[in-house]
Design an enzyme around this catalytic site. Structure first.
Site, PDB file in Angstrom:
ATOM      1  N   TYR A  47      -1.387  -1.762   3.616  1.00  0.00           N
ATOM      2  CA  TYR A  47      -2.014  -3.001   3.382  1.00  0.00           C
ATOM      3  C   TYR A  47      -2.762  -2.952   2.248  1.00  0.00           C
ATOM      4  CZ  TYR A  47      -0.647  -2.274   8.570  1.00  0.00           C
ATOM      5  OH  TYR A  47       0.118  -2.223   9.715  1.00  0.00           O
ATOM      6  N   HIS A 131       5.216   5.301   9.605  1.00  0.00           N
ATOM      7  CA  HIS A 131       5.228   3.726   9.371  1.00  0.00           C
ATOM      8  C   HIS A 131       6.293   3.282   8.889  1.00  0.00           C
ATOM      9  CE1 HIS A 131       2.657   0.117   7.552  1.00  0.00           C
ATOM     10  NE2 HIS A 131       3.275  -0.002   8.602  1.00  0.00           N
TER      11      HIS A 131
END
Length: 317
Positions: A47, A131
């Site tokens: 992010y 992830h």
């Protein structure tokens, strides 16, 4: 009892997802979450190339460590890069100071987690997730998952799991490993019920906690309109039409589509928490208000009657 105990803050927007957010706006977003009683925060190196982690850590600094939980992710290692430009190709309005390197090796997992702890300014995190290992299944199961198990045994992390935008591999993690948590993004919403077929029954049977991300399907369920995003791209016409129909039904029953979206996700017994992404204090307050907003039973009955919701999907009492 905290009425917002089942709501967490997703912080991709604090990494400048799509558009820039200032440091002050980011800190105000976390402050608003804390003010409303939200104590669970989810982030990732992905992010904003670490920006979300840095901002979240700064915003939480000075708050009692035993009063909140932080989850971050591994699998994308950040390597310095001097190519210039921005990171908008990956969805983040930040300078391209690093590049993402897929790395599910034990060494890569530890290096990625160590870097996350430095950015967060923490000596531990409560949950670490593999992830998006979609295209790296062999490495994730053979190396990444055992590395997380070792970190859990050592007490470096409290809980382990995987976070993905699909249900098939998450179901495999639930059935074939000893994960504590899986984060399922966008696959159990008012527009996508696919997790009901495999992941949620498997998690309920194993006692594995499911955290739901993408509860608004990238924004369409928050504000249905022609330019709205659905799963990170522009919403197709048929999906937009269904979202607008859901919104009209919700409003006719005296509630809001956002409240219904949050309530639907939280109603399944395998779901331990729903993550709501926000980029401002106002959005946090809105999500908190909607999370505690009653949704009439007649709304759910009409959705089932009209085929907009599976008969087997649990709804709030």
């Amino acid at each position: 009892m905290n009425p917002l105990g089942g709501l967490g803050l997703g912080t991709a927007a604090l990494g400048n997802l799509y558009t820039e957010v200032t440091d002050e706006q980011a800190y105000q977003t976390v402050d608003a979450a804390w003010e409303r009683g939200i104590r669970c925060f989810d982030t990732a190196p992905h992010y904003g190339l670490g920006l979300s982690e840095r901002r979240l850590g700064a915003a939480l600094r000075g708050r009692p460590r035993d009063q909140y939980t932080v989850s971050t992710k591994v699998g994308r290692r950040l390597a310095p890069c001097d190519a210039g430009g921005d990171d908008l190709a990956h969805g983040f309005a930040v300078p391209a100071t690093h590049r993402r390197v897929w790395d599910f090796t034990a060494d890569g997992i530890r290096r990625t987690l160590d870097a996350s702890l430095r950015r967060l300014g923490l000596d531990r995190v409560d949950l670490v997730l593999l992830h998006d290992p979609d295209d790296h299944a062999e490495a994730a199961f053979r190396e990444g998952y055992p590395a997380l198990e070792q970190l859990r045994r050592e007490g470096v992390v409290g809980a382990i799991g995987a976070g993905m935008n699909q249900t098939a591999m998450l179901t495999r993690f639930v059935r074939d490993t000893d994960v504590d948590v899986v984060l399922c993004a966008g696959r159990y919403t008012l527009l996508d019920h696919s997790a009901l077929d495999d992941l949620l029954p498997a998690a309920a049977a194993r006692g594995t906690t499911v955290v739901l991300g993408g509860i608004f399907n990238s924004g369409l369920l928050a504000d249905p309109r022609p330019a709205a995003a659905f799963d990170y791209t522009r919403a197709p016409a048929d999906v937009l039409a269904r979202a607008l129909r859901l919104k009209a039904l919700a409003e006719r029953h005296g509630t809001s589509l956002r409240a219904a979206a949050l309530a639907f996700g939280a109603a399944h017994p395998a779901v331990g928490r729903v993550l709501a992404g926000a980029r401002s204090a106002a959005e946090v307050h809105d999500c908190a208000d909607r999370f505690t907003e009653p949704v009439p039973a007649a709304f759910w009955r009409e959705l089932r009657r009209d085929g907009l919701l599976p008969q087997t999907a649990p709804v709030p009492c």
